[in-house]
Motif scaffolding. Structure first.
Motif, PDB file in Angstrom:
ATOM      1  N   ALA A 210     -37.628 -23.701  32.917  1.00 35.47           N
ATOM      2  CA  ALA A 210     -36.391 -22.916  33.019  1.00 35.47           C
ATOM      3  C   ALA A 210     -35.202 -23.811  33.364  1.00 35.47           C
ATOM      4  O   ALA A 210     -34.135 -23.703  32.741  1.00 35.47           O
TER       5      ALA A 210
ATOM      6  N   ASP B 177     -31.935 -24.916  30.942  1.00 33.10           N
ATOM      7  CA  ASP B 177     -30.545 -24.739  31.381  1.00 33.10           C
ATOM      8  C   ASP B 177     -29.770 -26.048  31.303  1.00 33.10           C
ATOM      9  O   ASP B 177     -28.632 -26.081  30.852  1.00 33.10           O
TER      10      ASP B 177
ATOM     11  N   SER C  11     -30.400 -21.188  22.956  1.00 26.91           N
ATOM     12  CA  SER C  11     -30.361 -20.323  24.144  1.00 26.91           C
ATOM     13  C   SER C  11     -31.235 -19.085  23.950  1.00 26.91           C
ATOM     14  O   SER C  11     -32.039 -18.740  24.826  1.00 26.91           O
ATOM     15  N   LYS C  12     -31.104 -18.451  22.811  1.00 24.27           N
ATOM     16  CA  LYS C  12     -31.882 -17.239  22.544  1.00 24.27           C
ATOM     17  C   LYS C  12     -33.372 -17.565  22.407  1.00 24.27           C
ATOM     18  O   LYS C  12     -34.221 -16.902  23.011  1.00 24.27           O
TER      19      LYS C  12
ATOM     20  N   THR D 280     -34.990 -18.642  25.792  1.00 21.77           N
ATOM     21  CA  THR D 280     -35.070 -17.527  26.736  1.00 21.77           C
ATOM     22  C   THR D 280     -36.159 -16.534  26.337  1.00 21.77           C
ATOM     23  O   THR D 280     -36.924 -16.063  27.187  1.00 21.77           O
ATOM     24  N   GLU D 281     -36.246 -16.237  25.036  1.00 18.78           N
ATOM     25  CA  GLU D 281     -37.187 -15.219  24.571  1.00 18.78           C
ATOM     26  C   GLU D 281     -38.586 -15.754  24.292  1.00 18.78           C
ATOM     27  O   GLU D 281     -39.552 -14.995  24.399  1.00 18.78           O
TER      28      GLU D 281
END
Length: 172
Positions: free
Chosen positions: A74, A78, A93-94, A97-98
Protein backbone atom coordinates in the motif's frame (compact mmCIF):
# COMPACT_ATOMS: atom_id res chain seq x y z
CA UNK A 1 6.27 20.42 -79.46
CA UNK A 2 8.00 17.06 -79.91
CA UNK A 3 11.10 15.88 -78.05
CA UNK A 4 13.57 17.11 -80.71
CA UNK A 5 12.03 20.57 -80.75
CA UNK A 6 12.20 20.76 -76.92
CA UNK A 7 15.87 19.74 -76.93
CA UNK A 8 16.70 22.37 -79.58
CA UNK A 9 14.74 25.02 -77.64
CA UNK A 10 16.75 24.35 -74.44
CA UNK A 11 20.05 24.29 -76.36
CA UNK A 12 19.27 27.67 -77.96
CA UNK A 13 18.33 29.13 -74.53
CA UNK A 14 21.08 27.99 -72.12
CA UNK A 15 20.31 30.82 -69.70
CA UNK A 16 16.80 29.45 -69.20
CA UNK A 17 18.24 25.99 -68.56
CA UNK A 18 20.62 27.45 -65.96
CA UNK A 19 17.76 29.43 -64.41
CA UNK A 20 15.56 26.34 -64.15
CA UNK A 21 18.41 24.29 -62.63
CA UNK A 22 19.15 27.11 -60.17
CA UNK A 23 15.48 27.21 -59.15
CA UNK A 24 15.42 23.42 -58.60
CA UNK A 25 18.63 23.68 -56.55
CA UNK A 26 17.16 26.47 -54.43
CA UNK A 27 13.98 24.45 -53.77
CA UNK A 28 16.05 21.37 -52.84
CA UNK A 29 18.23 23.42 -50.49
CA UNK A 30 15.16 24.96 -48.84
CA UNK A 31 13.64 21.52 -48.36
CA UNK A 32 16.87 20.15 -46.90
CA UNK A 33 17.13 23.12 -44.51
CA UNK A 34 13.52 22.68 -43.40
CA UNK A 35 14.03 18.98 -42.72
CA UNK A 36 17.24 19.68 -40.83
CA UNK A 37 15.61 22.27 -38.58
CA UNK A 38 12.37 20.34 -37.94
CA UNK A 39 13.58 16.74 -37.82
CA UNK A 40 17.29 16.51 -37.16
CA UNK A 41 17.99 19.45 -34.89
CA UNK A 42 15.45 18.72 -32.13
CA UNK A 43 17.10 15.34 -31.60
CA UNK A 44 20.53 16.96 -31.48
CA UNK A 45 19.42 19.41 -28.78
CA UNK A 46 19.05 16.52 -26.34
CA UNK A 47 22.41 15.89 -24.75
CA UNK A 48 23.86 12.80 -23.10
CA UNK A 49 22.89 14.03 -19.63
CA UNK A 50 19.21 14.05 -20.62
CA UNK A 51 19.50 10.57 -22.15
CA UNK A 52 21.10 9.33 -18.91
CA UNK A 53 18.42 11.05 -16.80
CA UNK A 54 15.50 9.49 -18.68
CA UNK A 55 17.14 6.06 -18.61
CA UNK A 56 17.75 6.36 -14.87
CA UNK A 57 14.21 7.64 -14.21
CA UNK A 58 12.66 4.81 -16.22
CA UNK A 59 14.82 2.18 -14.47
CA UNK A 60 14.15 3.46 -10.96
CA UNK A 61 10.47 3.90 -11.77
CA UNK A 62 10.11 0.32 -12.99
CA UNK A 63 11.72 -1.03 -9.84
CA UNK A 64 9.44 1.19 -7.71
CA UNK A 65 6.31 0.08 -9.59
CA UNK A 66 7.12 -3.63 -9.59
CA UNK A 67 8.75 -4.28 -6.18
CA UNK A 68 6.73 -4.73 -2.99
CA UNK A 69 5.90 -7.07 -0.10
CA UNK A 70 2.48 -7.78 1.41
CA UNK A 71 3.28 -5.42 4.29
CA UNK A 72 4.58 -2.56 2.13
CA UNK A 73 2.42 -2.78 -1.00
CA UNK A 74 0.00 0.00 0.00
CA UNK A 75 2.74 2.49 0.87
CA UNK A 76 4.85 1.47 -2.15
CA UNK A 77 1.89 2.10 -4.45
CA UNK A 78 1.25 5.51 -2.87
CA UNK A 79 4.91 6.49 -3.24
CA UNK A 80 5.08 5.19 -6.83
CA UNK A 81 2.19 7.44 -7.87
CA UNK A 82 4.52 10.42 -7.42
CA UNK A 83 6.58 9.11 -10.36
CA UNK A 84 3.60 8.98 -12.75
CA UNK A 85 1.53 11.37 -14.84
CA UNK A 86 -1.42 11.56 -17.21
CA UNK A 87 -3.67 8.67 -18.14
CA UNK A 88 -1.12 6.16 -16.89
CA UNK A 89 -1.34 7.65 -13.39
CA UNK A 90 -5.13 7.28 -13.50
CA UNK A 91 -4.91 3.69 -14.74
CA UNK A 92 -2.22 2.73 -12.22
CA UNK A 93 -4.13 4.26 -9.31
CA UNK A 94 -7.31 2.38 -10.15
CA UNK A 95 -5.61 -0.93 -10.99
CA UNK A 96 -3.44 -1.02 -7.88
CA UNK A 97 -6.27 0.01 -5.56
CA UNK A 98 -8.73 -2.54 -6.97
CA UNK A 99 -6.42 -5.43 -7.87
CA UNK A 100 -2.76 -5.30 -6.81
CA UNK A 101 -2.99 -4.20 -3.18
CA UNK A 102 -5.84 -6.58 -2.19
CA UNK A 103 -4.27 -9.52 -4.05
CA UNK A 104 -0.80 -8.91 -2.64
CA UNK A 105 -2.11 -8.71 0.91
CA UNK A 106 -4.54 -11.61 0.62
CA UNK A 107 -2.18 -14.00 -1.20
CA UNK A 108 0.99 -12.76 0.54
CA UNK A 109 2.63 -11.83 -2.77
CA UNK A 110 6.12 -10.35 -2.68
CA UNK A 111 7.94 -9.27 -5.79
CA UNK A 112 11.35 -7.77 -6.47
CA UNK A 113 12.25 -6.24 -9.82
CA UNK A 114 15.70 -5.49 -11.17
CA UNK A 115 16.62 -3.81 -14.42
CA UNK A 116 19.08 -5.98 -16.33
CA UNK A 117 19.57 -3.46 -19.15
CA UNK A 118 18.11 -0.17 -20.30
CA UNK A 119 18.49 2.16 -23.23
CA UNK A 120 16.80 5.23 -24.64
CA UNK A 121 14.80 4.56 -27.80
CA UNK A 122 13.66 8.11 -28.55
CA UNK A 123 14.48 11.25 -26.57
CA UNK A 124 12.98 14.61 -27.43
CA UNK A 125 12.95 17.86 -25.48
CA UNK A 126 9.77 16.99 -23.51
CA UNK A 127 9.13 13.29 -24.17
CA UNK A 128 11.16 10.11 -24.16
CA UNK A 129 10.83 6.37 -24.60
CA UNK A 130 13.19 3.96 -22.84
CA UNK A 131 13.37 0.22 -23.40
CA UNK A 132 13.96 -1.79 -20.22
CA UNK A 133 14.83 -5.44 -19.77
CA UNK A 134 13.43 -6.35 -16.36
CA UNK A 135 13.83 -9.45 -14.22
CA UNK A 136 11.16 -9.96 -11.58
CA UNK A 137 11.22 -12.52 -8.78
CA UNK A 138 7.88 -13.35 -7.16
CA UNK A 139 6.84 -15.42 -4.17
CA UNK A 140 3.45 -15.99 -2.56
CA UNK A 141 1.83 -18.06 0.16
CA UNK A 142 0.72 -20.57 -2.48
CA UNK A 143 4.13 -20.58 -4.25
CA UNK A 144 6.85 -19.90 -1.66
CA UNK A 145 9.60 -20.97 -4.08
CA UNK A 146 10.80 -17.85 -5.98
CA UNK A 147 9.72 -17.66 -9.62
CA UNK A 148 11.70 -15.39 -11.89
CA UNK A 149 10.35 -13.89 -15.08
CA UNK A 150 12.04 -11.67 -17.65
CA UNK A 151 10.21 -9.06 -19.66
CA UNK A 152 10.86 -6.07 -21.90
CA UNK A 153 9.03 -2.84 -21.17
CA UNK A 154 8.71 0.37 -23.18
CA UNK A 155 8.56 3.19 -20.65
CA UNK A 156 7.23 6.50 -21.92
CA UNK A 157 8.26 9.62 -20.03
CA UNK A 158 7.03 13.20 -20.09
CA UNK A 159 8.96 16.19 -18.77
CA UNK A 160 7.22 18.07 -15.97
CA UNK A 161 9.31 21.09 -15.02
CA UNK A 162 12.76 19.72 -14.20
CA UNK A 163 11.48 16.18 -13.60
CA UNK A 164 10.67 13.28 -15.89
CA UNK A 165 7.47 11.37 -15.04
CA UNK A 166 6.30 8.02 -16.38
CA UNK A 167 3.36 8.46 -18.74
CA UNK A 168 3.27 4.97 -20.24
CA UNK A 169 4.44 1.50 -19.21
CA UNK A 170 3.93 -1.11 -21.90
CA UNK A 171 5.36 -4.65 -21.91
CA UNK A 172 6.74 -5.55 -25.31
Amino acid sequence: MNADEKARWWSRNPRRLVSVLAAFTAVAAALAATLYVTTYRPDQRVDDDVRAAVTDTASQGAVALLSYTPDTVASVVDTARGRLTGEFLDYYSKFTTEVVVPAAQESQVATEATVAAAGPVDVQADTATVLLFVNQTTTSAAEPEPATTATSINVELTRSGDDWLISGFDPV
